[in-house]
Design a protein around this motif. Structure first.
Motif, PDB file in Angstrom:
ATOM      1  N   ARG A 123       0.828  -1.257   0.033  1.00 35.25           N
ATOM      2  CA  ARG A 123      -0.021   0.029  -0.197  1.00 35.25           C
ATOM      3  C   ARG A 123       0.999   1.398   0.006  1.00 35.25           C
ATOM      4  O   ARG A 123       0.474   2.371  -0.639  1.00 35.25           O
ATOM      5  N   PHE A 124       2.059   1.374   0.641  1.00 30.78           N
ATOM      6  CA  PHE A 124       2.921   2.199   0.799  1.00 30.78           C
ATOM      7  C   PHE A 124       4.295   1.836   0.347  1.00 30.78           C
ATOM      8  O   PHE A 124       4.997   1.536   1.327  1.00 30.78           O
ATOM      9  N   PRO A 125       4.547   1.802  -0.988  1.00 31.64           N
ATOM     10  CA  PRO A 125       5.768   0.995  -1.342  1.00 31.64           C
ATOM     11  C   PRO A 125       6.932   1.906  -1.350  1.00 31.64           C
ATOM     12  O   PRO A 125       8.191   1.391  -1.867  1.00 31.64           O
ATOM     13  N   ARG A 126       7.306   2.803  -0.429  1.00 31.70           N
ATOM     14  CA  ARG A 126       8.401   3.620  -0.430  1.00 31.70           C
ATOM     15  C   ARG A 126       9.804   2.810  -0.060  1.00 31.70           C
ATOM     16  O   ARG A 126      10.710   2.982  -0.545  1.00 31.70           O
ATOM     17  N   TYR A 127       9.361   1.935   0.994  1.00 33.65           N
ATOM     18  CA  TYR A 127      10.497   1.207   1.631  1.00 33.65           C
ATOM     19  C   TYR A 127      10.751  -0.057   0.707  1.00 33.65           C
ATOM     20  O   TYR A 127      11.820  -0.576   0.437  1.00 33.65           O
ATOM     21  N   SER A 128       9.727  -0.618  -0.031  1.00 31.80           N
ATOM     22  CA  SER A 128       9.980  -1.679  -1.118  1.00 31.80           C
ATOM     23  C   SER A 128      10.833  -0.981  -2.170  1.00 31.80           C
ATOM     24  O   SER A 128      11.706  -1.579  -2.583  1.00 31.80           O
ATOM     25  N   LEU A 129      10.459   0.420  -2.676  1.00 30.93           N
ATOM     26  CA  LEU A 129      11.391   0.700  -3.641  1.00 30.93           C
ATOM     27  C   LEU A 129      12.727   1.128  -3.079  1.00 30.93           C
ATOM     28  O   LEU A 129      13.730   1.145  -3.988  1.00 30.93           O
ATOM     29  N   LEU A 130      12.797   1.611  -2.080  1.00 33.01           N
ATOM     30  CA  LEU A 130      14.118   1.767  -1.401  1.00 33.01           C
ATOM     31  C   LEU A 130      14.916   0.684  -1.331  1.00 33.01           C
ATOM     32  O   LEU A 130      16.193   0.514  -1.761  1.00 33.01           O
ATOM     33  N   ALA A 131      14.468  -0.588  -1.002  1.00 37.87           N
ATOM     34  CA  ALA A 131      15.065  -1.670  -0.848  1.00 37.87           C
ATOM     35  C   ALA A 131      15.546  -2.104  -2.376  1.00 37.87           C
ATOM     36  O   ALA A 131      16.788  -2.911  -2.516  1.00 37.87           O
ATOM     37  N   LEU A 132      14.546  -2.096  -3.587  1.00 38.36           N
ATOM     38  CA  LEU A 132      15.080  -2.309  -4.904  1.00 38.36           C
ATOM     39  C   LEU A 132      16.399  -1.381  -5.324  1.00 38.36           C
ATOM     40  O   LEU A 132      17.106  -1.970  -5.892  1.00 38.36           O
ATOM     41  N   VAL A 133      16.132  -0.150  -4.760  1.00 38.57           N
ATOM     42  CA  VAL A 133      17.220   0.696  -5.402  1.00 38.57           C
ATOM     43  C   VAL A 133      18.691   0.282  -4.832  1.00 38.57           C
ATOM     44  O   VAL A 133      19.601   0.401  -5.319  1.00 38.57           O
ATOM     45  N   THR A 134      18.508  -0.028  -3.421  1.00 40.09           N
ATOM     46  CA  THR A 134      19.666  -0.424  -2.758  1.00 40.09           C
ATOM     47  C   THR A 134      20.401  -1.657  -3.437  1.00 40.09           C
ATOM     48  O   THR A 134      21.577  -1.686  -3.606  1.00 40.09           O
ATOM     49  N   ALA A 135      19.543  -2.585  -3.819  1.00 39.21           N
ATOM     50  CA  ALA A 135      19.991  -3.824  -4.103  1.00 39.21           C
ATOM     51  C   ALA A 135      20.556  -3.778  -5.392  1.00 39.21           C
ATOM     52  O   ALA A 135      21.458  -4.220  -5.816  1.00 39.21           O
ATOM     53  N   ALA A 136      19.815  -2.683  -6.421  1.00 38.90           N
ATOM     54  CA  ALA A 136      20.617  -2.345  -7.543  1.00 38.90           C
ATOM     55  C   ALA A 136      22.066  -1.747  -7.331  1.00 38.90           C
ATOM     56  O   ALA A 136      22.940  -2.233  -8.259  1.00 38.90           O
ATOM     57  N   ALA A 137      22.058  -1.089  -6.513  1.00 43.95           N
ATOM     58  CA  ALA A 137      23.342  -0.395  -6.304  1.00 43.95           C
ATOM     59  C   ALA A 137      24.423  -1.304  -5.792  1.00 43.95           C
ATOM     60  O   ALA A 137      25.608  -1.487  -6.151  1.00 43.95           O
ATOM     61  N   VAL A 138      23.994  -2.282  -4.846  1.00 43.41           N
ATOM     62  CA  VAL A 138      25.062  -3.425  -4.394  1.00 43.41           C
ATOM     63  C   VAL A 138      25.339  -4.221  -5.574  1.00 43.41           C
ATOM     64  O   VAL A 138      26.531  -4.580  -5.446  1.00 43.41           O
ATOM     65  N   PHE A 139      24.357  -4.521  -6.324  1.00 45.10           N
ATOM     66  CA  PHE A 139      24.668  -5.426  -7.529  1.00 45.10           C
ATOM     67  C   PHE A 139      25.696  -4.807  -8.560  1.00 45.10           C
ATOM     68  O   PHE A 139      26.676  -5.483  -8.833  1.00 45.10           O
ATOM     69  N   LEU A 140      25.621  -3.404  -8.652  1.00 41.08           N
ATOM     70  CA  LEU A 140      26.410  -3.035  -9.707  1.00 41.08           C
ATOM     71  C   LEU A 140      27.840  -2.654  -8.937  1.00 41.08           C
ATOM     72  O   LEU A 140      29.102  -2.626  -9.738  1.00 41.08           O
ATOM     73  N   SER A 141      27.875  -2.486  -7.683  1.00 39.90           N
ATOM     74  CA  SER A 141      29.195  -2.284  -7.065  1.00 39.90           C
ATOM     75  C   SER A 141      29.241  -2.962  -5.773  1.00 39.90           C
ATOM     76  O   SER A 141      29.129  -2.310  -4.762  1.00 39.90           O
ATOM     77  N   PRO A 142      29.472  -4.213  -5.822  1.00 39.63           N
ATOM     78  CA  PRO A 142      29.073  -5.018  -4.525  1.00 39.63           C
ATOM     79  C   PRO A 142      30.536  -4.777  -3.614  1.00 39.63           C
ATOM     80  O   PRO A 142      30.206  -4.786  -2.100  1.00 39.63           O
TER      81      PRO A 142
END
Length: 204
Positions: A63-82
């Motif tokens: 319902r309030f996906p801001r934390y879900s979106l934050l998790a996805l952005v964080t994961a993408a950043a870690v994937f690109l530069s672990p």
């Protein structure tokens, strides 16, 4: 209540949970989508399980996906530069403790607010919110869950959640939230720094 500060705790904790899930996915050689999903489950899985059991549907993470979106952005950043993230292991442990405290307190308080005010249920929902995502992460990655391997992790969550109900009755919501948060974080970090673990049974 100073929700700006509390939201900061939740943001830091969500990022740390997501980073731990992403790093686990990278170690297990998951592809990009797999890393994103493992990070997302780690960050919001406990809250989704809690909401499902409470009948609080759709779950807050949808319902309030801001934390879900934050998790996805964080994961993408870690994937690109672990590698830079891996070098920040100690900082991630600190932020993970912050997330454990914030989610335990938030989950337990939500239980009280939705009428699940029995002590066992408050503790159970606080614990589930704090550690549920990490358990799902480890199971999906084929690892024994961290909370079952000597770590003072779930016990820190339980100890903090036990404060919520009496303090909420006597001192109000804000005092209960921050007392729970402070106890969980301090207990978790103290045990990490001192290398304190739970005993395990001897074989045979």
């Amino acid at each position: 209540m100073d929700m700006t500060l509390w939201n900061l705790f939740e943001i830091l904790g969500t990022g740390a949970f997501a980073a731990s899930g992403a790093l686990m996915g990278i170690r297990k050689r998951f592809d990009f989508f797999g890393v994103l999903m493992l990070a997302l489950i780690t960050a919001v899985g406990g809250g989704i399980l809690r909401d499902g059991l409470m009948g609080n549907l759709p779950p807050l993470a949808l319902r309030f996906p801001r934390y879900s979106l934050l998790a996805l952005v964080t994961a993408a950043a870690v994937f690109l530069s672990p590698r830079p993230v891996q070098r920040l292991e100690r900082l991630i442990q600190v932020l993970d403790a912050v997330g454990l405290g914030a989610f335990t307190a938030g989950g337990g308080l939500l239980a009280i607010q939705r009428g699940f005010g029995e002590p066992f249920m408050v503790v159970a929902f606080g614990l589930l919110t704090g550690v549920g995502g990490g358990i799902l992460r480890d199971v999906l990655a084929g690892e024994p869950p961290l909370v079952f391997r000597r770590e003072i992790y779930a016990l820190a969550s339980i100890a903090g959640a036990l404060l919520l109900l009496p303090l909420n009755r006597r001192m109000g919501v804000e005092a209960a939230l921050y007392a729970c948060f402070a106890l969980v974080v301090s207990l978790r970090l103290f045990c990490v720094l001192r290398g304190i673990h739970l005993p395990v049974a001897r074989k045979g």
